[in-house]
Motif scaffolding. Sequence first.
Motif, PDB file in Angstrom:
ATOM      1  N   SER B 440     -21.930  22.554 -17.497  1.00  0.00           N
ATOM      2  CA  SER B 440     -21.931  23.240 -16.214  1.00  0.00           C
ATOM      3  C   SER B 440     -22.552  24.623 -16.339  1.00  0.00           C
ATOM      4  CB  SER B 440     -20.512  23.341 -15.662  1.00  0.00           C
ATOM      5  OG  SER B 440     -19.780  24.303 -16.405  1.00  0.00           O
ATOM      6  N   SER B 447     -22.131  21.225 -10.334  1.00  0.00           N
ATOM      7  CA  SER B 447     -21.510  20.429  -9.289  1.00  0.00           C
ATOM      8  C   SER B 447     -20.318  19.699  -9.875  1.00  0.00           C
ATOM      9  CB  SER B 447     -22.517  19.424  -8.726  1.00  0.00           C
ATOM     10  OG  SER B 447     -22.374  18.197  -9.375  1.00  0.00           O
ATOM     11  N   VAL B 448     -19.324  19.525  -9.059  1.00  0.00           N
ATOM     12  CA  VAL B 448     -18.095  18.877  -9.531  1.00  0.00           C
ATOM     13  C   VAL B 448     -18.408  17.495 -10.083  1.00  0.00           C
ATOM     14  CG1 VAL B 448     -15.852  18.005  -8.813  1.00  0.00           C
ATOM     15  CG2 VAL B 448     -16.719  20.115  -7.859  1.00  0.00           C
ATOM     16  N   ARG B 449     -19.306  16.787  -9.368  1.00  0.00           N
ATOM     17  CA  ARG B 449     -19.662  15.438  -9.799  1.00  0.00           C
ATOM     18  C   ARG B 449     -20.261  15.435 -11.183  1.00  0.00           C
ATOM     19  NH1 ARG B 449     -21.789  12.083  -5.218  1.00  0.00           N
ATOM     20  NH2 ARG B 449     -19.851  11.574  -4.145  1.00  0.00           N
ATOM     21  N   ILE B 451     -20.091  17.643 -13.593  1.00  0.00           N
ATOM     22  CA  ILE B 451     -19.143  17.999 -14.646  1.00  0.00           C
ATOM     23  C   ILE B 451     -18.185  16.852 -14.893  1.00  0.00           C
ATOM     24  CG2 ILE B 451     -17.324  19.599 -15.291  1.00  0.00           C
ATOM     25  CD1 ILE B 451     -18.651  21.641 -13.500  1.00  0.00           C
ATOM     26  N   ALA B 452     -17.691  16.266 -13.788  1.00  0.00           N
ATOM     27  CA  ALA B 452     -16.768  15.143 -13.939  1.00  0.00           C
ATOM     28  C   ALA B 452     -17.458  14.004 -14.670  1.00  0.00           C
ATOM     29  CB  ALA B 452     -16.294  14.673 -12.561  1.00  0.00           C
TER      30      ALA B 452
END
Lengths: 153, 660, 180
Positions: B440, B447-449, B451-452
């Motif tokens: 990240s 973006s959260v996506r 990183i997830a």
Amino acid sequence: MMRRALSIVTMMLAVALFGSAAHAIDPLPFKDRAEEVRFQNLARQLRCLVCQNQDLADSDADLAKDLRMQVFEMMRAGKSDVEIKDFLVARYNDFVLYDPPLKPGTYLLWFTPFALVAIGAVAVLRILRRRARAAVGEALARGVPIDNRDDDW
Amino acid sequence: MLPELGQFALILALLLALAQCVLPMIGAWRGNAALIATARPIATGQFVFVALAFGVLTYAFLTQDFSVRYVAQNSNLALPWYYRFSAVWGAHEGSLLLWVLILDVWTLALAAFSRRLPDAFIARVLGVLGFVSLGFLAFTIFTSNPFVRHLPALADGADLNPILQDPGLIMHPPMLYMGYVGFSVAFAFAIAALLGGELDVAWIRWARPWTNVAWAFLTLGITLGSWWAYYVLGWGGWWFWDPVENASFMPWLVGTALIHSQAVTEKRGSFRAWTLLLSIFAFSLSLLGTFLVRSGVLTSVHAFASDPKRGLFILAFLTLVVGGSLTIYALRAPKVAGGKPFQMLSRETLLLINNLLFACAAAMVLLGTLYPLIGDALGVGRISVGPPYFGFMFVLLMLPVVLLIPFGPFFRWAAGDWRATLRVLAPALALAVVCALMASLLVGVPSVRGIAGVAASLWVGIGIALYALKRWREAPRGRRYTQEMLGMIAAHFGVAIFLAGVLVTEATSVESDVRMAPGETKHIAGLDFKFNGVAAAQGPNFRAQQGVIEVSRDGKIISTLNPQKRQYSGNAPVQTKADIQPGLFRDVYVALGESLDDKGAWAVRIYVKPFVRWIWLGGLLMMLGGFVAATDRRFRALPARIEAPATRPALATTETALAQ
Amino acid sequence: MNRLLPLLGFFALVGLLGFGIWWNTHHETNEVPSPLIGKPAPEFTLPLLYDSTKSLSKADLLGKPYLVNVFGSWCATCQYEHPILTAKVKPLGIKLIGMAWKDPPEDSKRWLARFGDPYDAIVSDADGRTGIDFGVYMAPESFLVDAQGVIRYKRIGMFTPELIERELLPELAKLQQAKP
């Protein structure tokens, strides 16, 4: 007679299928990357009414081009995503949203999966507890450890 | 003359299918060895005639016999010979014949490779498959006959849909059908077991390799479909949650639950009801998918046929098959939960959670796909359900699965030690979190996506690697990895790769529609795109306008792309053919729009998609895992023929196997 | 009971799918119902086709009901609808407003010269903006607007004599009753 209407629709669908992304490629004068991304996200959530299997970003139809322009202008005018979607829904029905709105007509859609998981989880838990009790009881009764060997593949 | 032969072959096949579903069943019911023995020869005979019919149709395409209406509708004189093959299954009638052919391929394989199974059992299995063949052959002959003549013969045909003139299309339907239709074997096994009152689980061991292979083929078929859509349809997407895509995805989801549930039932004797139901549901969803694609009930890109008569036929057949099997289940399913007991925290529980979540995911996809119809029925108005719904729900449902996958292999049967497992998995967790944070920081806009995606992928990937390592260290040489285990490792690793592909692509891919004048350069996503104009080009059966776009980075040219706008002969509208520079870590993808002015400026769509190939690599790894697992010796090297009904306790057979 | 659940669920599914087939035979599957029925028609001001210096707006039309018919020279189905409009709709006495949608005015004029002109007035919506406000997504479409300017009925696709009988006439009758 109905056939004529059908053939028009089929033709438009055919254009969508075969000529995919032809006019859909629509350079618009974005002022920066962020605006472009916002537009793309919005266009992908909207459904084309003519080529009903495509979103607004990928549809060739003339109407799609007009609607893309409409969305773009509204973005420039400072409208929020919600306002833009409301504008289109007021004219074209909820059908135009690929993200079904949460309203009484769609409660079933949004809540059933979670309800299923919840019911399933409760049922599973009950079964597990019953089995675990049985397992322990059985082991105690037989004086034998739980059957799970080392090479337990 | 030949098409009539093909027609006749189909009729003979229909009669044989009728015999196949009646005679052996009666034989098994009455214990009549002679009738039971007819199962294999009849099944073989049916295969021969269907293959003959299919061969005749293929020959008609190859020799361009336009007196056959189906051939005239789907090919023309200019069509290259290799596409004449795939044109056979390019539309409704032909693809239906392919369906039946593949069903018969599975039936034949089953008839050939089941010598060690009790004859009565196989008789029932083949009988069930015969019933399915019967339905489809009847459907073909009565409503969708590919051999209908168009006399006088046309001089030239319409063309094969240009989108289908592609190598991907040659492979995608057959592989998809191999999977889809292959679940009929697990289905037939389950019904045969229920009919025969075989409540023990010896038959599961037989069913497992067949189910694993079918699942692997389906995984391949779906992966191919996604990849093909990506490079042919020109919109850079790889999954649209279109009703027909969903129609193949639902059986896959249930199939995934099934292969795991079968493992539990085979080894521990538990989850018999789940396994039976999942076997029925997987194939039922395949049948349902066939219905959805061909009945016109849902609008879709793929829809083959929109004919209410056909829709009713399939619906009636669906009701018979599924309703019948669920009735048999209701009457005959095991009344008491069996199998070795297990505690709350155990591998069984994890797999039970797995079953539940995958089943719910399939239900969710079904609900979303059918909701427009439900909306009409409830009078709620026309609702659209698209990627925002499916994507969101699917991620939520799969989140627990992704979190729990690494625990599965580590937890023992009956009693898992979560503390010890967490200790072993701690490095995976740590690395996942750390790398995600680092990623990240590297990327401009985290973006959260994304990183997830990195975290989830590493968690699953390292988790399974740690298990492989554990086996390497702790198990004695020569017994470290069974094929089943290797398959599991490959497939779970494939999940990790797939996750990385999906989430990283979604988070970091860049798309831009630009206006380019000849000689102009645009800078997008760190690359320079120089437009060198559009020139005419020619293909075997099309004329094209071909763009030339030079892609370079820091002044060095990395590729030249040639997107085309193709005009096929006949009345086909212009097809956009994108050009892609594929790469393991990044795809560069360019498509031509339209000409914008007289001076040669064109609209061009440019995509830069990092990691997108990982999506299909992950799928391929999963497929590989399925095939490898099916080759496990345990499934093949069985003790002497099992007598039926099994008088020896089922547990004994599984124990002897474990001791290998 | 547990074991019957899957079967019952399946029958519900079959019911739904059977309904789907039936629904398809009675409805145009691609039709999107309009959310504007019962709502005021959008405000519009459009130039007349035959005299672009003059324009017609919603305010001009208030006081009497009218039927807006969206057409275009590029629309094949409109050719089949035109004689029906002339023969069956015009005699009903309702004011017919033609809206040439997404059509260069010259092309519309040529087309009307060829196929006839049953309209009381024709406006030109060349860029389609007013069409978007009306929720038009194909041609032909027709909107029945009452004297107060509220949309009462929309026809997506062409009029056939049977549809006029079945759908338009009852709506017109309702309008008559509403008049004081």
